[in-house]
Design a protein around this motif. Structure first.
Motif, PDB file in Angstrom:
ATOM      1  N   PHE A  34      39.134  30.981  38.412  1.00 43.84           N
ATOM      2  CA  PHE A  34      39.597  31.796  37.430  1.00 43.84           C
ATOM      3  C   PHE A  34      38.687  33.109  37.695  1.00 43.84           C
ATOM      4  O   PHE A  34      39.088  33.994  37.492  1.00 43.84           O
ATOM      5  CB  PHE A  34      39.268  31.267  36.080  1.00 43.84           C
ATOM      6  CG  PHE A  34      40.310  30.308  35.467  1.00 43.84           C
ATOM      7  CD1 PHE A  34      41.265  30.839  34.616  1.00 43.84           C
ATOM      8  CD2 PHE A  34      40.410  28.870  35.681  1.00 43.84           C
ATOM      9  CE1 PHE A  34      42.306  30.371  34.210  1.00 43.84           C
ATOM     10  CE2 PHE A  34      41.455  28.456  35.203  1.00 43.84           C
ATOM     11  CZ  PHE A  34      42.438  28.894  34.502  1.00 43.84           C
ATOM     12  N   ASP A  35      37.448  32.858  38.108  1.00 43.20           N
ATOM     13  CA  ASP A  35      36.481  34.348  38.172  1.00 43.20           C
ATOM     14  C   ASP A  35      36.854  34.887  39.480  1.00 43.20           C
ATOM     15  O   ASP A  35      36.148  36.108  39.719  1.00 43.20           O
ATOM     16  CB  ASP A  35      35.039  33.554  38.366  1.00 43.20           C
ATOM     17  CG  ASP A  35      34.733  32.671  39.670  1.00 43.20           C
ATOM     18  OD1 ASP A  35      35.435  32.494  40.344  1.00 43.20           O
ATOM     19  OD2 ASP A  35      33.377  32.210  39.362  1.00 43.20           O
ATOM     20  N   GLU A  36      37.837  34.586  40.366  1.00 39.88           N
ATOM     21  CA  GLU A  36      38.213  35.004  41.553  1.00 39.88           C
ATOM     22  C   GLU A  36      39.418  35.974  40.953  1.00 39.88           C
ATOM     23  O   GLU A  36      39.868  36.800  41.797  1.00 39.88           O
ATOM     24  CB  GLU A  36      38.658  34.327  42.737  1.00 39.88           C
ATOM     25  CG  GLU A  36      37.460  33.451  43.215  1.00 39.88           C
ATOM     26  CD  GLU A  36      37.854  32.462  44.199  1.00 39.88           C
ATOM     27  OE1 GLU A  36      36.913  32.221  45.314  1.00 39.88           O
ATOM     28  OE2 GLU A  36      39.065  31.950  43.846  1.00 39.88           O
ATOM     29  N   MET A  37      40.005  35.973  39.721  1.00 38.92           N
ATOM     30  CA  MET A  37      41.079  36.626  39.373  1.00 38.92           C
ATOM     31  C   MET A  37      40.960  37.944  38.951  1.00 38.92           C
ATOM     32  O   MET A  37      39.754  38.023  38.337  1.00 38.92           O
ATOM     33  CB  MET A  37      41.861  35.833  38.336  1.00 38.92           C
ATOM     34  CG  MET A  37      42.471  34.341  38.997  1.00 38.92           C
ATOM     35  SD  MET A  37      43.679  34.579  40.265  1.00 38.92           S
ATOM     36  CE  MET A  37      44.974  35.456  39.473  1.00 38.92           C
ATOM     37  N   PRO A  38      41.836  38.912  39.100  1.00 45.28           N
ATOM     38  CA  PRO A  38      41.612  40.189  38.378  1.00 45.28           C
ATOM     39  C   PRO A  38      41.658  39.984  36.808  1.00 45.28           C
ATOM     40  O   PRO A  38      42.301  39.237  36.444  1.00 45.28           O
ATOM     41  CB  PRO A  38      42.634  40.998  38.594  1.00 45.28           C
ATOM     42  CG  PRO A  38      43.158  40.477  40.085  1.00 45.28           C
ATOM     43  CD  PRO A  38      42.961  38.994  39.831  1.00 45.28           C
ATOM     44  N   GLY A  39      40.733  40.414  36.237  1.00 47.86           N
ATOM     45  CA  GLY A  39      40.360  40.420  34.558  1.00 47.86           C
ATOM     46  C   GLY A  39      39.999  39.243  34.444  1.00 47.86           C
ATOM     47  O   GLY A  39      40.353  38.575  33.126  1.00 47.86           O
ATOM     48  N   SER A  40      39.201  38.441  35.400  1.00 48.11           N
ATOM     49  CA  SER A  40      38.546  37.235  35.071  1.00 48.11           C
ATOM     50  C   SER A  40      37.740  37.161  33.822  1.00 48.11           C
ATOM     51  O   SER A  40      37.350  36.112  33.155  1.00 48.11           O
ATOM     52  CB  SER A  40      37.904  36.725  36.257  1.00 48.11           C
ATOM     53  OG  SER A  40      36.796  37.568  36.569  1.00 48.11           O
ATOM     54  N   GLY A  41      37.150  38.341  33.405  1.00 49.80           N
ATOM     55  CA  GLY A  41      36.477  38.348  32.244  1.00 49.80           C
ATOM     56  C   GLY A  41      37.107  38.089  31.099  1.00 49.80           C
ATOM     57  O   GLY A  41      36.583  37.728  29.824  1.00 49.80           O
ATOM     58  N   GLU A  42      38.460  38.011  31.057  1.00 48.61           N
ATOM     59  CA  GLU A  42      39.227  37.578  29.813  1.00 48.61           C
ATOM     60  C   GLU A  42      39.273  35.854  29.525  1.00 48.61           C
ATOM     61  O   GLU A  42      39.430  35.572  28.583  1.00 48.61           O
ATOM     62  CB  GLU A  42      40.726  38.123  30.069  1.00 48.61           C
ATOM     63  CG  GLU A  42      40.779  39.477  30.333  1.00 48.61           C
ATOM     64  CD  GLU A  42      42.199  39.901  30.676  1.00 48.61           C
ATOM     65  OE1 GLU A  42      43.358  39.117  30.316  1.00 48.61           O
ATOM     66  OE2 GLU A  42      42.197  40.999  31.072  1.00 48.61           O
ATOM     67  N   TYR A  43      38.831  35.228  30.342  1.00 47.75           N
ATOM     68  CA  TYR A  43      38.978  33.800  30.390  1.00 47.75           C
ATOM     69  C   TYR A  43      37.377  33.392  29.962  1.00 47.75           C
ATOM     70  O   TYR A  43      36.447  34.051  30.242  1.00 47.75           O
ATOM     71  CB  TYR A  43      39.056  33.397  31.916  1.00 47.75           C
ATOM     72  CG  TYR A  43      40.543  33.716  32.499  1.00 47.75           C
ATOM     73  CD1 TYR A  43      41.650  33.030  31.918  1.00 47.75           C
ATOM     74  CD2 TYR A  43      40.506  34.501  33.497  1.00 47.75           C
ATOM     75  CE1 TYR A  43      42.927  33.557  32.224  1.00 47.75           C
ATOM     76  CE2 TYR A  43      41.824  34.682  33.997  1.00 47.75           C
ATOM     77  CZ  TYR A  43      42.975  34.286  33.316  1.00 47.75           C
ATOM     78  OH  TYR A  43      44.203  34.821  33.815  1.00 47.75           O
ATOM     79  N   PRO A  44      37.339  32.178  29.385  1.00 44.45           N
ATOM     80  CA  PRO A  44      36.274  31.788  28.790  1.00 44.45           C
ATOM     81  C   PRO A  44      35.140  31.424  29.686  1.00 44.45           C
ATOM     82  O   PRO A  44      35.721  31.034  31.004  1.00 44.45           O
ATOM     83  CB  PRO A  44      36.531  30.313  28.057  1.00 44.45           C
ATOM     84  CG  PRO A  44      37.958  30.428  27.938  1.00 44.45           C
ATOM     85  CD  PRO A  44      38.536  31.370  28.826  1.00 44.45           C
ATOM     86  N   PRO A  45      33.924  31.654  29.585  1.00 45.74           N
ATOM     87  CA  PRO A  45      32.742  31.493  30.849  1.00 45.74           C
ATOM     88  C   PRO A  45      32.913  30.272  31.266  1.00 45.74           C
ATOM     89  O   PRO A  45      32.548  29.934  32.513  1.00 45.74           O
ATOM     90  CB  PRO A  45      31.560  31.870  30.143  1.00 45.74           C
ATOM     91  CG  PRO A  45      31.832  32.401  28.883  1.00 45.74           C
ATOM     92  CD  PRO A  45      33.343  32.273  28.518  1.00 45.74           C
ATOM     93  N   GLU A  46      33.101  28.933  30.601  1.00 50.50           N
ATOM     94  CA  GLU A  46      33.169  27.637  31.007  1.00 50.50           C
ATOM     95  C   GLU A  46      34.378  27.559  32.061  1.00 50.50           C
ATOM     96  O   GLU A  46      34.511  26.633  32.662  1.00 50.50           O
ATOM     97  CB  GLU A  46      33.323  26.658  30.003  1.00 50.50           C
ATOM     98  CG  GLU A  46      34.546  26.892  28.904  1.00 50.50           C
ATOM     99  CD  GLU A  46      34.250  27.737  27.946  1.00 50.50           C
ATOM    100  OE1 GLU A  46      35.154  27.526  26.938  1.00 50.50           O
ATOM    101  OE2 GLU A  46      33.432  28.703  27.738  1.00 50.50           O
ATOM    102  N   SER A  47      35.396  28.560  32.089  1.00 54.27           N
ATOM    103  CA  SER A  47      36.355  28.223  33.032  1.00 54.27           C
ATOM    104  C   SER A  47      36.229  29.017  34.520  1.00 54.27           C
ATOM    105  O   SER A  47      37.150  28.694  35.143  1.00 54.27           O
ATOM    106  CB  SER A  47      37.728  28.899  32.323  1.00 54.27           C
ATOM    107  OG  SER A  47      37.997  28.178  31.127  1.00 54.27           O
ATOM    108  N   ALA A  48      35.171  29.966  34.552  1.00 56.71           N
ATOM    109  CA  ALA A  48      34.868  30.584  35.683  1.00 56.71           C
ATOM    110  C   ALA A  48      35.197  29.721  36.940  1.00 56.71           C
ATOM    111  O   ALA A  48      35.988  30.241  37.796  1.00 56.71           O
ATOM    112  CB  ALA A  48      33.401  31.226  35.748  1.00 56.71           C
TER     113      ALA A  48
END
Length: 137
Positions: A34-48
């Motif tokens: 998830f943290d490698e995706m554009p807009g990754s800041g939109e996902y919950p931090p626990e999903s990074a």
């Protein structure tokens, strides 16, 4: 056209796909977090560090999957990933490996009227499987 199963997990996608790669003799061609995706800041931090998309090539077949972000995960139901084998020995080997620590054993590997070997179970990652070695090719 090809039909490819897409599996959802509750945080175990990476572990499951590495296990499936080894057991099914495939090759993981993509494992995107998830943290490698554009807009990754939109996902919950626990999903990074969870998997946004995994792609496992097994011969001419593909198995795909991801970790569903909270609270969207639901257990698989009403479907199964079906594996058809050429020999009873191949069916037994797949069953032994995939069903180790199974969550649910619906039908242990056995002979049926249509198959030399057939089994149904839910593996330790929550994926429903059917293994079939048909009597008629």
């Amino acid at each position: 056209m090809k039909i490819n199963p897409y599996l959802n997990f509750d945080g175990q996608c990476e572990e499951a796909f590495k296990f499936y790669e080894r057991v099914l003799g495939g090759k993981i061609e993509a494992m995107i977090r998830f943290d490698e995706m554009p807009g990754s800041g939109e996902y919950p931090p626990e999903s990074a560090n969870h998997i946004m998309h995994a792609y496992l090539k097994i011969g001419d077949n593909v198995l795909m999957g991801s970790d569903a972000p909270p609270p969207y995960f639901t257990k698989a139901q009403g479907m199964a990933v079906a594996l058809n084998t050429e020999t009873p020995a191949e069916a037994e080997n797949l069953f032994a490996a995939l069903s180790k620590d199974a969550e649910t054993m619906t039908l242990p590997i056995t002979e049926t009227s249509w198959a030399h070997r057939f089994a149904m179970f839910v593996d330790r990652f929550g994926t429903p499987w059917m293994i079939n070695c048909p009597k008629v090719g």
